[in-house]
Design a protein around this motif. Structure first.
Motif, mmCIF file in Angstrom:
data_model
loop_
_atom_site.group_PDB
_atom_site.id
_atom_site.type_symbol
_atom_site.label_atom_id
_atom_site.label_comp_id
_atom_site.label_asym_id
_atom_site.label_seq_id
_atom_site.Cartn_x
_atom_site.Cartn_y
_atom_site.Cartn_z
ATOM 1 N N ARG A 1 49.449 47.642 34.080
ATOM 2 C CA ARG A 1 48.000 46.812 34.054
ATOM 3 C C ARG A 1 47.802 46.335 32.876
ATOM 4 O O ARG A 1 47.146 45.307 32.589
ATOM 5 N N VAL B 1 49.717 43.001 32.404
ATOM 6 C CA VAL B 1 49.160 41.795 32.992
ATOM 7 C C VAL B 1 47.916 41.357 32.639
ATOM 8 O O VAL B 1 47.733 40.253 32.447
ATOM 9 N N ALA C 1 47.027 37.971 31.102
ATOM 10 C CA ALA C 1 45.791 36.852 31.292
ATOM 11 C C ALA C 1 44.975 36.640 30.542
ATOM 12 O O ALA C 1 44.532 35.473 30.194
ATOM 13 N N LEU D 1 56.236 39.303 37.222
ATOM 14 C CA LEU D 1 54.603 39.285 37.359
ATOM 15 C C LEU D 1 54.289 38.366 36.207
ATOM 16 O O LEU D 1 53.076 37.857 36.123
ATOM 17 N N ASP E 1 51.203 37.828 43.737
ATOM 18 C CA ASP E 1 49.962 37.532 43.603
ATOM 19 C C ASP E 1 48.806 38.453 44.051
ATOM 20 O O ASP E 1 47.767 38.656 43.249
ATOM 21 N N THR F 1 49.458 41.788 43.744
ATOM 22 C CA THR F 1 49.512 42.619 42.416
ATOM 23 C C THR F 1 48.591 42.402 41.351
ATOM 24 O O THR F 1 47.761 42.840 40.658
ATOM 25 N N ARG F 2 48.556 40.949 40.884
ATOM 26 C CA ARG F 2 47.822 40.395 39.596
ATOM 27 C C ARG F 2 46.515 40.375 39.979
ATOM 28 O O ARG F 2 45.481 40.818 39.071
ATOM 29 N N TRP F 3 46.161 40.062 41.047
ATOM 30 C CA TRP F 3 44.570 39.870 41.487
ATOM 31 C C TRP F 3 43.983 41.325 41.447
ATOM 32 O O TRP F 3 42.963 41.545 40.920
ATOM 33 N N LEU G 1 43.706 42.392 37.827
ATOM 34 C CA LEU G 1 42.710 41.833 37.010
ATOM 35 C C LEU G 1 41.256 41.483 37.544
ATOM 36 O O LEU G 1 40.475 41.468 36.780
ATOM 37 N N ILE H 1 48.170 33.216 39.275
ATOM 38 C CA ILE H 1 48.128 33.640 40.663
ATOM 39 C C ILE H 1 48.334 32.069 41.475
ATOM 40 O O ILE H 1 47.675 31.007 40.996
#
Length: 374
Positions: free
Chosen positions: A133, A136, A140, A167, A211, A213-215, A218, A368
């Motif tokens: 986390r 990522v 971002a 990722l 997608d 996972t990133r959302w 974040l 994403i």
């Protein structure tokens, strides 16, 4: 723009001037604006510069100049003048003018709408632990601050998982760098330490994909736990990720439908008048919330960059998606049945296209994908 809107805009300008150290004075709780008296200049006037001059240790005319620079470019304001000993006089845009300007800006800038150079003088160094986390989030944050012109370097305490690359995570250096950079002492090390995900990148990718996972990592604020359940994969509007991507796909589909019917949007189409048949004023039409969110998008991106908070971008996209569907359902951009395409439909289509562009740009900043079909 209402007097209350204008009051908030001027107060925001005062906050900015103080935050940027251009003005050293206590920020008032509220700013009063009044209709210009007969013979005066503009639509509204404000005496806040005279109010702040004493505490700021500056002439009221200088305070007014500082504030004018920060108000003049705001949506809905056509002209700002300084009159008398330091009054600010505001002339508002005619209804629809600022909306047209915003839609033109989205059309011209595309997914870069909202990007700017406010942080172009900053060199930012972020450092995070070996945790998915954190990695990522740092990635971002990099994307968001780059959109505002900053230069960025990211380091990690030690080499990360091989799956970080899947990722979209990039790390510039490993190990713990010095707290300050010898090359640039003004660039201190900024830690990125969100609440850990509690899972590895491999585990998340196998279960959720890139997608989701990133959302999932974040969307919550860094100090909150990231819910990473299978609901991130649900194909329904209760899933915010699906809602945002579905809104984008729907916005992209509308121009295709319009082309099949033989019409397109027009860059000079004003979105407000198409609700003329209703009893509501143009600025109270179903389009108003969406127009306001799109106009506010550059400010949201800058705030997210300054706060190192990509979750703000995610929440903005959710709000745009909800407003888009409310607008779409109330004011369909495509004619139905035997109805012929009209100027109203072109206006609605222009707004829908702008919403799709903003959603695509925001998703890109979060790393994403934004598919045109779902």
């Amino acid at each position: 723009m209402t007097p209350a809107d204008l009051s908030r805009t001027v107060l925001h300008a005062v906050h900015r001037a103080v935050a940027e150290n251009a003005l050293r004075a206590p920020v008032p709780a509220r700013v009063r604006v009044e209709r210009t008296r007969p013979g005066g200049s503009g639509d509204f006037a404000c005496a806040v510069a005279l109010q702040l001059a004493g505490d700021a240790g500056l002439p009221a005319l200088e305070v007014a100049r500082i504030l004018r620079e920060r108000v003049a470019a705001e949506p809905g304001i056509g002209r700002v003048e300084i009159t008398g000993p330091g009054f600010l006089s505001f002339t508002l845009d005619a209804p629809g003018d600022s909306d047209r300007a915003m839609l033109d800006a989205v059309r011209e800038q595309g997914s870069a709408y909202g990007h700017g150079g406010a942080l172009r003088d900053e060199v930012l160094r972020f450092h995070h632990p070996r945790e998915v986390r954190a990695a990522v989030t740092a990635d971002a944050v990099r994307r968001v601050v780059l959109s505002q012109g900053a230069r960025v370097r990211i380091s990690c305490e030690e080499a990360g998982e091989a799956e970080w690359g899947l990722l979209g995570v990039t790390v510039d250096a490993y190990g713990t760098p010095p707290v300050t950079s010898p090359a640039d002492p003004s660039a201190p090390l900024i830690p990125v330490r969100p609440v850990p995900a509690g899972a590895t990148a491999r585990e998340l990718l196998e279960r959720l994909g890139v997608d989701a996972t990133r959302w999932g990592l974040l969307r919550p604020a860094s100090h909150d736990r990231a819910p990473l359940g299978d609901d991130l994969l649900v194909q329904g509007e209760a899933n915010p990720l699906f809602l945002v991507r579905y809104a984008h796909a729907r916005a992209r589909a509308l121009p295709r439908g319009a082309a099949a019917l033989g019409f397109t949007s027009e860059s000079d189409a004003a979105p407000a008048p198409y609700e003329a048949a209703s009893d509501a004023a143009p600025y109270e039409s179903p389009a108003r919330p969406l127009l306001d969110l799109l106009a506010d998008h550059p400010r949201v991106l800058l705030a997210a960059a300054r706060r190192r908070a990509p979750d703000r971008v995610a929440r903005q996209l959710e709000a745009v998606a909800h407003a888009f569907f409310d607008f779409h359902d109330s004011c369909p951009p495509l004619p139905s049945g035997d109805e012929k395409p009209s100027a109203a439909h072109r206006s609605r289509l222009a707004l829908a296209e702008a919403a799709g562009t903003v959603l695509a740009g925001g998703l890109s900043l979060l790393g994403i994908s934004a598919p045109a079909h779902l």
